[in-house]
Design a protein around this motif. Structure first.
Motif, PDB file in Angstrom:
ATOM      1  N   VAL A 124     -10.829  -0.496  -1.216  1.00  0.00           N
ATOM      2  CA  VAL A 124     -11.797  -0.047  -0.243  1.00  0.00           C
ATOM      3  C   VAL A 124     -11.325   1.513   0.366  1.00  0.00           C
ATOM      4  O   VAL A 124     -10.074   1.504   0.379  1.00  0.00           O
ATOM      5  N   PHE A 139       0.877  -1.189   0.105  1.00  0.00           N
ATOM      6  CA  PHE A 139       0.116  -0.101  -0.050  1.00  0.00           C
ATOM      7  C   PHE A 139       0.957   1.256  -0.096  1.00  0.00           C
ATOM      8  O   PHE A 139       0.532   2.282  -0.838  1.00  0.00           O
ATOM      9  N   ILE A 160     -18.219  -3.564   2.659  1.00  0.00           N
ATOM     10  CA  ILE A 160     -19.020  -4.042   1.361  1.00  0.00           C
ATOM     11  C   ILE A 160     -20.032  -4.897   1.792  1.00  0.00           C
ATOM     12  O   ILE A 160     -21.149  -4.767   0.985  1.00  0.00           O
ATOM     13  N   LEU A 190     -17.362   3.042  -1.913  1.00  0.00           N
ATOM     14  CA  LEU A 190     -17.949   1.739  -1.416  1.00  0.00           C
ATOM     15  C   LEU A 190     -19.231   1.505  -2.166  1.00  0.00           C
ATOM     16  O   LEU A 190     -19.295   0.008  -2.741  1.00  0.00           O
ATOM     17  N   GLY A 240     -13.059  -3.692   5.746  1.00  0.00           N
ATOM     18  CA  GLY A 240     -13.510  -3.875   4.512  1.00  0.00           C
ATOM     19  C   GLY A 240     -14.782  -4.683   4.180  1.00  0.00           C
ATOM     20  O   GLY A 240     -15.763  -4.423   3.499  1.00  0.00           O
ATOM     21  N   PHE A 297       0.978   4.281  -2.833  1.00  0.00           N
ATOM     22  CA  PHE A 297       0.668   5.703  -2.469  1.00  0.00           C
ATOM     23  C   PHE A 297       1.865   6.478  -2.836  1.00  0.00           C
ATOM     24  O   PHE A 297       2.040   7.876  -2.676  1.00  0.00           O
ATOM     25  N   GLY A 324     -10.214   3.172   2.643  1.00  0.00           N
ATOM     26  CA  GLY A 324      -9.773   3.180   3.748  1.00  0.00           C
ATOM     27  C   GLY A 324      -9.519   4.427   4.393  1.00  0.00           C
ATOM     28  O   GLY A 324      -9.613   4.993   5.470  1.00  0.00           O
ATOM     29  N   ALA A 325      -8.674   5.160   3.494  1.00  0.00           N
ATOM     30  CA  ALA A 325      -7.662   6.205   3.726  1.00  0.00           C
ATOM     31  C   ALA A 325      -8.946   7.317   4.068  1.00  0.00           C
ATOM     32  O   ALA A 325      -8.993   8.456   5.005  1.00  0.00           O
ATOM     33  N   ALA A 378     -13.787   2.594  12.033  1.00  0.00           N
ATOM     34  CA  ALA A 378     -13.167   3.558  11.438  1.00  0.00           C
ATOM     35  C   ALA A 378     -12.991   4.692  12.483  1.00  0.00           C
ATOM     36  O   ALA A 378     -11.769   5.152  12.553  1.00  0.00           O
ATOM     37  N   LEU A 436      -3.638   0.874   7.346  1.00  0.00           N
ATOM     38  CA  LEU A 436      -4.877   0.294   6.394  1.00  0.00           C
ATOM     39  C   LEU A 436      -5.224  -1.250   6.461  1.00  0.00           C
ATOM     40  O   LEU A 436      -6.342  -1.500   5.796  1.00  0.00           O
ATOM     41  N   ALA A 488       0.242   7.253   6.765  1.00  0.00           N
ATOM     42  CA  ALA A 488      -0.862   7.119   6.339  1.00  0.00           C
ATOM     43  C   ALA A 488      -1.491   5.684   6.076  1.00  0.00           C
ATOM     44  O   ALA A 488      -2.594   5.556   6.236  1.00  0.00           O
ATOM     45  N   LEU A 546     -23.137  -2.495   2.200  1.00  0.00           N
ATOM     46  CA  LEU A 546     -23.645  -1.962   0.726  1.00  0.00           C
ATOM     47  C   LEU A 546     -24.193  -2.980   0.158  1.00  0.00           C
ATOM     48  O   LEU A 546     -25.511  -2.911  -0.444  1.00  0.00           O
ATOM     49  N   LEU A 565     -18.029   0.012  -5.436  1.00  0.00           N
ATOM     50  CA  LEU A 565     -17.309  -1.092  -5.320  1.00  0.00           C
ATOM     51  C   LEU A 565     -18.163  -2.530  -5.098  1.00  0.00           C
ATOM     52  O   LEU A 565     -18.416  -3.670  -5.810  1.00  0.00           O
ATOM     53  N   ALA A 568     -11.989   6.896   4.758  1.00  0.00           N
ATOM     54  CA  ALA A 568     -12.985   6.844   5.980  1.00  0.00           C
ATOM     55  C   ALA A 568     -12.373   7.391   7.065  1.00  0.00           C
ATOM     56  O   ALA A 568     -12.833   7.994   8.182  1.00  0.00           O
ATOM     57  N   ILE A 593      -8.732  -1.369   7.953  1.00  0.00           N
ATOM     58  CA  ILE A 593      -9.962  -0.989   7.565  1.00  0.00           C
ATOM     59  C   ILE A 593     -10.943  -2.005   7.425  1.00  0.00           C
ATOM     60  O   ILE A 593     -10.736  -3.004   7.066  1.00  0.00           O
ATOM     61  N   VAL A 648     -11.082  -6.883  -3.890  1.00  0.00           N
ATOM     62  CA  VAL A 648     -11.613  -5.400  -3.833  1.00  0.00           C
ATOM     63  C   VAL A 648     -11.132  -4.686  -2.698  1.00  0.00           C
ATOM     64  O   VAL A 648     -11.328  -3.486  -2.581  1.00  0.00           O
ATOM     65  N   ILE A 649     -10.874  -5.495  -1.615  1.00  0.00           N
ATOM     66  CA  ILE A 649     -10.341  -4.725  -0.277  1.00  0.00           C
ATOM     67  C   ILE A 649      -9.530  -3.642  -0.521  1.00  0.00           C
ATOM     68  O   ILE A 649      -9.533  -2.822   0.109  1.00  0.00           O
ATOM     69  N   PRO A 650      -8.211  -4.087  -1.280  1.00  0.00           N
ATOM     70  CA  PRO A 650      -7.311  -2.878  -1.660  1.00  0.00           C
ATOM     71  C   PRO A 650      -7.884  -1.654  -2.205  1.00  0.00           C
ATOM     72  O   PRO A 650      -7.271  -0.663  -2.031  1.00  0.00           O
TER      73      PRO A 650
END
Lengths: 256, 168
Positions: free
Chosen positions: B93, A135, A215, B135, A211, A139, B95-96, A240, A206, A202, A218, B138, B98, A209, B89-91
């Motif tokens: 998401v 990650f 997901i 989100l 996830g 970035f 996160g940053a 979060a 990660l 930052a 939603l 996704l 959120a 998170i 797909v999690i990478p």
């Protein structure tokens, strides 16, 4: 009470609730839980109705012949993603439909799936830390930042696993992990190690998170399971929030 | 030179997906498929963003690619499609976004003067909305094949096997 049809219904409802609670705990979404349970119930020739909530499942099985209802309720176990379980249960549900598995075979399979090993701890730590470093690279970090992100993720995840083992509140575990990672990654920002250490800071959290909750939230909302979607989304937001709180504490300590 | 950096990104995207896959304890036989899916989906996202599509559209396309490929993978590695799709797909998401939104909200509770408050509010709302819409993109993208084929299980979706394509 001497109806011969009652016993298999009771046994089936026990199996279905066990399957449902395992799926819920392993991180499947509501539509998948419903489909899998319906599939198994239909494989045995019964009608089932299911109420899915975040912490409990309610199931009613109906037998037309004897006009018998069986309702039962089960709490779901604490959540922790385990896709090996989801995959195994999905295959098992097809065995039930296609190969007419008996109750004994299903129980044996459930117990086998429960005893399946997780990845060794050191491999989990190393790969997740590698993901953290990846990650950082994505970035725009360099080699030094990647190394910092690797160490921060490794230690943070270790702290989280230890906290989970000690039985802390789930959100508190995430707070501890986020705080540890940010303390380690923040030191590189404080002492200006590397060219742009902010990237390491930052990306060091990660791996925490939420996830799966987000997901699933939603996709539940999309399916019309609005209540479950909202509950899962709130859970994701709480996670979060814990991450941000850990970061904030580290930022306050380093004062940047 | 650009292609080399693209290829490098590809590898890191794959590792990020595998890291989450290990955290979620996926069956070992699915690991390398997840590496591929994560890398392909992430590359499509970066490509879309490079062409000016923005992060939301990029995430949507990336997730859709992962969603469709996961149906293929499910047929050929025998696991439900979402076992492949979620770690891939999690990478992506946000996160940053959120946690930046959360940091912003926490900061907004402090006593800050109006001009700082305005920029802080702007950033917080922007990050939060981006997180929400990425989100949505996704999860819509991942469930796109199921929504389009209108089946409850991936097993009922017919997949053209590669061998059959060659025979034709």
């Amino acid at each position: 009470m001497d109806n011969p049809n009652i016993k298999p219904i009771r046994e089936l409802s026990k199996i279905l609730l066990e399957v449902g609670s395992l799926l819920m705990a392993s991180g499947a979404n509501s539509a998948r839980i419903r489909t899998t349970i319906m599939r198994i119930a239909e494989g045995f020739g019964y009608n089932a109705e299911l109420l899915i909530t975040h912490r409990a499942l309610m199931l009613t099985i109906f037998d037309d012949e004897s006009d018998y209802y069986q309702s039962s309720l089960k709490r779901t176990s604490p959540h922790g993603a385990n896709f090996r379980m989801v995959s195994g249960i999905s295959r098992m549900s097809w065995h039930v439909v296609e190969d007419n598995w008996t109750f004994e075979q299903i129980w044996a399979e459930i117990n086998r799936l429960k005893s399946l090993p997780h990845f060794p701890r050191i491999i989990i730590l190393a790969t997740v830390a590698l993901a953290g470093a990846s990650f950082c690279r994505l970035f725009g970090g360099g080699v030094v930042e990647m190394l910092v992100a690797y160490v921060a993720t490794f230690c943070g995840l270790f702290v989280r696993q230890e906290a989970v083992k000690k039985g802390f509140n789930a959100y508190l575990c995430i707070f501890f992990a986020s705080f540890t990672s940010c303390l380690i990654a923040g030191s590189s920002v404080k002492f200006q190690i590397g060219t742009n250490p902010e990237h390491a800071f930052a990306t060091s959290v990660l791996y925490l998170i939420p996830g799966i909750p987000l997901i699933n939230s939603l996709s539940d909302l999309l399916d019309g399971n609005i209540m479950n979607g909202l509950v899962r989304g709130m859970n994701g937001l709480m996670i979060a929030f814990s991450i941000a709180l850990g970061m904030l504490c580290a930022i306050l300590i380093y004062n940047f | 030179m650009e292609w080399i950096s693209f290829l490098e990104k590809w590898i890191w995207l794959g590792f990020a997906a595998v890291g989450f896959a290990v955290l979620f304890n996926v069956p070992i036989r699915t690991l390398w498929v997840i590496f591929l899916l994560g890398a392909l989906g992430g590359s499509l996202k970066f490509l879309t963003m490079k062409l000016g599509g923005g992060i939301i559209l990029g995430s949507f396309f990336g997730a859709m690619l992962v969603g469709f490929l996961s149906i293929y993978a499910a047929h050929f590695r025998h696991a439900p499609p979402f076992v492949f799709a979620i770690p891939s797909v999690i990478p992506m998401v946000p996160g940053a976004f959120a946690y930046r939104m959360m940091l912003g909200i926490i900061r907004l509770t402090g006593d800050v003067d109006p001009s700082v408050y305005e920029t802080l509010m702007h950033e917080t709302v922007n990050n939060g909305l981006k997180a929400l819409f990425v989100l949505m993109a996704l999860s819509l993208g991942v469930s796109a094949p199921m929504l389009l084929f209108r089946r409850e299980s991936a097993k009922e979706i017919k997949v053209i096997k590669i061998e059959e394509l060659i025979k034709k």
